[in-house]
Design a protein around this motif. Structure first.
Motif, mmCIF file in Angstrom:
data_model
loop_
_atom_site.group_PDB
_atom_site.id
_atom_site.type_symbol
_atom_site.label_atom_id
_atom_site.label_comp_id
_atom_site.label_asym_id
_atom_site.label_seq_id
_atom_site.Cartn_x
_atom_site.Cartn_y
_atom_site.Cartn_z
ATOM 1 N N HIS A 129 -2.284 -4.553 -11.967
ATOM 2 C CA HIS A 129 -2.320 -4.448 -13.446
ATOM 3 C C HIS A 129 -2.394 -5.629 -14.022
ATOM 4 N N GLY A 130 -1.840 -6.767 -13.593
ATOM 5 C CA GLY A 130 -2.066 -8.197 -14.181
ATOM 6 C C GLY A 130 -3.456 -8.634 -14.066
ATOM 7 N N ARG A 131 -4.292 -8.099 -13.180
ATOM 8 C CA ARG A 131 -5.957 -8.454 -12.864
ATOM 9 C C ARG A 131 -6.572 -7.634 -13.619
ATOM 10 N N GLY A 132 -6.142 -6.796 -14.427
ATOM 11 C CA GLY A 132 -6.718 -5.710 -15.143
ATOM 12 C C GLY A 132 -7.320 -4.558 -14.757
ATOM 13 N N LYS A 133 -6.790 -4.211 -13.196
ATOM 14 C CA LYS A 133 -7.118 -3.113 -12.709
ATOM 15 C C LYS A 133 -6.482 -1.990 -12.986
ATOM 16 N N ALA A 134 -6.963 -0.647 -12.718
ATOM 17 C CA ALA A 134 -6.270 0.649 -13.160
ATOM 18 C C ALA A 134 -5.553 1.087 -12.067
ATOM 19 N N VAL A 135 -4.280 1.195 -12.309
ATOM 20 C CA VAL A 135 -3.256 1.633 -11.305
ATOM 21 C C VAL A 135 -2.641 3.201 -11.736
ATOM 22 N N LYS A 136 -2.177 3.888 -10.667
ATOM 23 C CA LYS A 136 -1.257 5.039 -11.023
ATOM 24 C C LYS A 136 -0.396 5.184 -9.881
ATOM 25 N N ILE A 137 0.930 5.528 -10.351
ATOM 26 C CA ILE A 137 1.872 5.721 -9.252
ATOM 27 C C ILE A 137 2.541 7.189 -9.399
ATOM 28 N N TYR A 138 2.567 7.608 -8.287
ATOM 29 C CA TYR A 138 3.094 8.946 -7.913
ATOM 30 C C TYR A 138 4.472 8.874 -7.027
#
Length: 189
Positions: free
Chosen positions: A45-54
Motif C-alpha cells: 500500500h505504501g508503494r501505491g499498490k492495490a491491496v485486499k485482505i480477506y
C-alpha cells in the motif's frame, strides 16, 4: 551469545529471473502469521499498490486493531466468517460462509485488480473440509502474472506449501499465554 563479524561481501547473488507475482505462506504454531501478512499489505500500500485482505475466521463486523488502522489508511479488509469454530452455533453455516467468502476472494485474485491479496486464516476452512483444496490450488495457478497472494494459518496443506514461492513456518518458542498472561488488545488482535 556468539559475536559475529559482519559480512564484507553480499551474501547472495542478484536474482536474474522475471518479476512476477508470488504465492507466500505464513504457517506454523508460532505467533506472527497474520501480522507478517499485514506488514506486506502495508508495504505494498505504501508503494501505491492495490491491496485486499480477506479474513476467513473473523466476522464481518470485527473491529480489531488492524481493522481500525486499515480503514484509516484505505486498505479494504473483509471478515468472511463467524469467529472461532468453538464459538460457532452452526458449523454448517460456518462452512457456507467460508465457501461464499472464497468465491469473493477467488474473484478478487483472478480479476487482476489487486497487486496483493491476503487470505488470512484460510488454512482453517481448508483443513476443516469447508473449502475444496483443488479449487484454491487452481486459482493460485491461474492468477494473473502480477498478482501476489499471501495465505496464513496453522497446518497449511502440503499441496499449497509445494506450490508456494515463499513459505515461512513460524515456530513457537515461548508464549505469554502459557505463562498465564491473558491476550491483550493491541498485541493479540
Amino acid at each position: 551469545m556468539q559475536i559475529e563479524t559482519p559480512p564484507s561481501e553480499k551474501p547472495y547473488d542478484k536474482a536474474e529471473g522475471e518479476r512476477r507475482g508470488t504465492v507466500i505462506v505464513n504457517t506454523g504454531d508460532g505467533k506472527g502469521k497474520s501480522t507478517a501478512a499485514f506488514g506486506l499489505a502495508l508495504r505494498a500500500h505504501g508503494r501505491g499498490k492495490a491491496v485486499k485482505i480477506y479474513q476467513f475466521m473473523k466476522v464481518p463486523s470485527a473491529r480489531f486493531g488492524e481493522h481500525r488502522m486499515f480503514e484509516q489508511i484505505g486498505i479494504p479488509i473483509e471478515g468472511l466468517g463467524d469467529g472461532f469454530s468453538w464459538k460457532s452455533q452452526d458449523l454448517e453455516r460456518s462452512g457456507q460462509l467460508a465457501r461464499d467468502g472464497w468465491e469473493k476472494a477467488r474473484a478478487a485474485i483472478l480479476s487482476g485488480e489487486f497487486f496483493l491479496v491476503v487470505l488470512d486464516e484460510i488454512t482453517y476452512p481448508l483443513i476443516y473440509g469447508w473449502l475444496p483444496l483443488e479449487g484454491v490450488l487452481e486459482t493460485l495457478r491461474a492468477r494473473p502474472k502480477h498478482v501476489h497472494v499471501v495465505l496464513t494459518g496453522r497446518r497449511c496443506p502440503p499441496e499449497i506449501v509445494e506450490l508456494a514461492d515463499t513459505v515461512t513456518d513460524m515456530a513457537m518458542v515461548k508464549h505469554a499465554f502459557k505463562a498465564g498472561i491473558p491476550a491483550q488488545r493491541g498485541i493479540e488482535d
